[in-house]
Design an enzyme around this catalytic site. Structure first.
Site, PDB file in Angstrom:
ATOM      1  N   HIS A 200      -1.108  -5.836  -9.519  1.00 41.85           N
ATOM      2  CA  HIS A 200      -1.429  -6.370 -10.695  1.00 41.85           C
ATOM      3  C   HIS A 200      -2.312  -7.775 -10.713  1.00 41.85           C
ATOM      4  O   HIS A 200      -2.552  -8.312  -9.361  1.00 41.85           O
ATOM      5  CB  HIS A 200      -0.190  -6.863 -11.314  1.00 41.85           C
TER       6      HIS A 200
ATOM      7  N   GLU B 147       8.446  -5.395  -8.447  1.00 39.12           N
ATOM      8  CA  GLU B 147       8.439  -6.270  -7.268  1.00 39.12           C
ATOM      9  C   GLU B 147       9.748  -6.285  -6.403  1.00 39.12           C
ATOM     10  O   GLU B 147      10.748  -6.082  -7.000  1.00 39.12           O
ATOM     11  CB  GLU B 147       8.002  -7.541  -7.659  1.00 39.12           C
TER      12      GLU B 147
END
Ligand SMILES: *[C@@H]1O[C@H](CO)[C@@H](O)[C@H](O)[C@H]1NC(C)=O
Ligand SMILES: *[C@@H]1O[C@H](CO)[C@@H](O)[C@H](O)[C@H]1NC(C)=O
Ligand SMILES: *[C@@H]1O[C@H](CO)[C@@H](O)[C@H](O)[C@H]1NC(C)=O
Ligand SMILES: *[C@@H]1O[C@H](CO)[C@@H](O)[C@H](O)[C@H]1NC(C)=O
Length: 363
Positions: free
Chosen positions: A99, A204
């Site tokens: 990201h 994550e």
């Protein structure tokens, strides 16, 4: 070629007759696989996604090879690898995208990593910025737009085969990145439309930081109504608890499970949906995926994308053994007030002992 095996055998409690999968990163195709490539300075947009200029064994089967681009011939090579390999073998090219910069990245830089880890990251934000399930900063949006522009130029100049499947982590910064990268791309005729699957296990590494706490399914659905939430995606975050964090061993078991589902489906059958797969995820999680497939360490900058050719070999019959016991998580002590600055470790003010109780609830 390094090998690593993940499945029930690894954690001991083998399910009778279950299959296991062995992953390996196939080298020789991309610069990022070579030890001589420096990840910290590598720019995927300057290097054709890192694809090495070379010929392939499958080129001989092409009549018009001189008129084809490197990416067209590479896609043909991967299709042939799949056609010519045994039934239990599957090759995929994973486009692993990190990201763009989020508010939590900006805050870690602002406060410094030790102070961030042992205090600030446990809060939802400060008086001017929010980093619980962080959004992209303006810089992060630009990084995602850079990825968009690069895909657009690759489609034009390389006639690149665009992803056959799109997966995205459920955290907001990854959802936004996938959206800015792939929305409004002029995809080639016949390409799979961009309608990503939100996949829990590509999130994550789960620390006690509030940036790792995802929002509910209703929120994700309202942000991107046309996207798919994978089967079984639950309303509220089932993992984050603000007290214990996932260890890297536990994260690798999770990443291997996610890959098993991408390569073989939840029922363990080889997926024939196409070999190119986009995964928009995170720094820690991409590192974990690279460990699982035996790729060398390659740390991506915010917003960067690297393709990796992965070979999966399924052995045994039946369903892939589900992981019945995964490595345990650990507590992460932290301060209750801003720590002493300019230190390399977590030192709380007034010699206070770090605690393990969350600083915020229901973040
Ligand atoms: C491949 O060759 C082209 C020119 O034909 C060059 O622009 C490009 O940098 C080369 N890429 C790599 C990865 O060597
Ligand atoms: C809050 O954190 C951001 C970084 O995310 C920083 O730019 C800003 O200056 C901080 N605000 C205050 C009041 O410290
Ligand atoms: C998704 O991307 C489009 C195109 O860049 C943009 O206009 C839109 O605001 C984005 N949506 C969200 C929720 O970020
Ligand atoms: C989902 O989260 C949003 C905030 O992000 C909240 O307003 C909403 O009430 C929640 N919905 C459900 C069904 O829990």
């Amino acid at each position: 070629m390094k090998l690593s095996t993940f499945g029930s055998a690894l954690v001991g409690l083998a399910v009778a007759h279950a299959s296991t999968v062995e992953y390996s990163a196939v080298t020789g195709y991309f610069l990022q696989d070579e030890d001589s490539t420096d990840a910290s300075t590598f720019d995927y947009t300057a290097e054709n996604f890192g694809l090495i200029n070379r010929s392939y064994p499958a080129d001989q089967k092409l009549k018009n090879q001189a008129s084809l681009t490197q990416w067209e011939r590479f896609h043909h090579q991967v299709v042939k690898l799949n056609e010519e390999s045994a039934k239990n073998v599957e090759y995929k090219v994973l486009f692993l995208g990190r990201h763009g910069e989020g508010w939590h990245n900006a805050a870690e830089t602002y406060y410094g990593t030790p102070a961030w880890n042992c205090y600030w990251a446990e809060l939802n934000g400060n008086s001017t910025a929010t980093w619980a399930d962080a959004s992209l900063t303006e810089n992060g949006i630009q990084q995602a737009q850079k990825a968009h522009d690069f895909w657009a130029s690759q489609i034009k100049s390389q006639n690149i085969h665009t992803p056959d499947a799109y997966y995205v982590s459920p955290l907001t910064r990854a959802l936004q990145t996938a959206n800015y990268t792939f929305t409004n791309l002029a995809l080639p005729h016949g390409a799979t439309p961009f309608k990503p699957t939100v996949k829990e296990l590509f999130r994550e590494g789960i620390s006690i930081h509030t940036c790792d706490h995802r929002r509910n399914a209703s929120y994700i659905k309202s942000l991107f109504p046309a996207w798919r939430l994978e089967d079984g995606f639950v309303e509220n975050d089932p993992f984050w608890n603000g007290v214990e964090g996932e260890t890297s061993d536990a994260e690798d078991v999770r990443s291997a499970t996610a890959l098993n589902e991408v390569f073989f489906g939840k029922g363990g059958k080889v997926q024939h949906e196409g070999a190119f797969v986009s995964v928009t995820s995170h720094s820690g999680e991409i590192s974990s995926i690279l460990r699982v497939v035996g790729h060398r360490t390659f740390r991506l900058n915010t917003g960067a994308v690297i393709p990796v050719l992965v070979k999966a070999v399924k052995s045994g019959k039946g369903e892939i053994g589900s992981v019945t016991s995964s490595p345990s998580w650990t507590v992460s002590p932290h301060c209750t007030e801003p720590p002493v600055s300019s230190v390399t470790a977590c030192v709380c003010p007034s010699s206070a002992v770090p605690v393990t109780t969350p600083l915020v609830t229901g973040a």
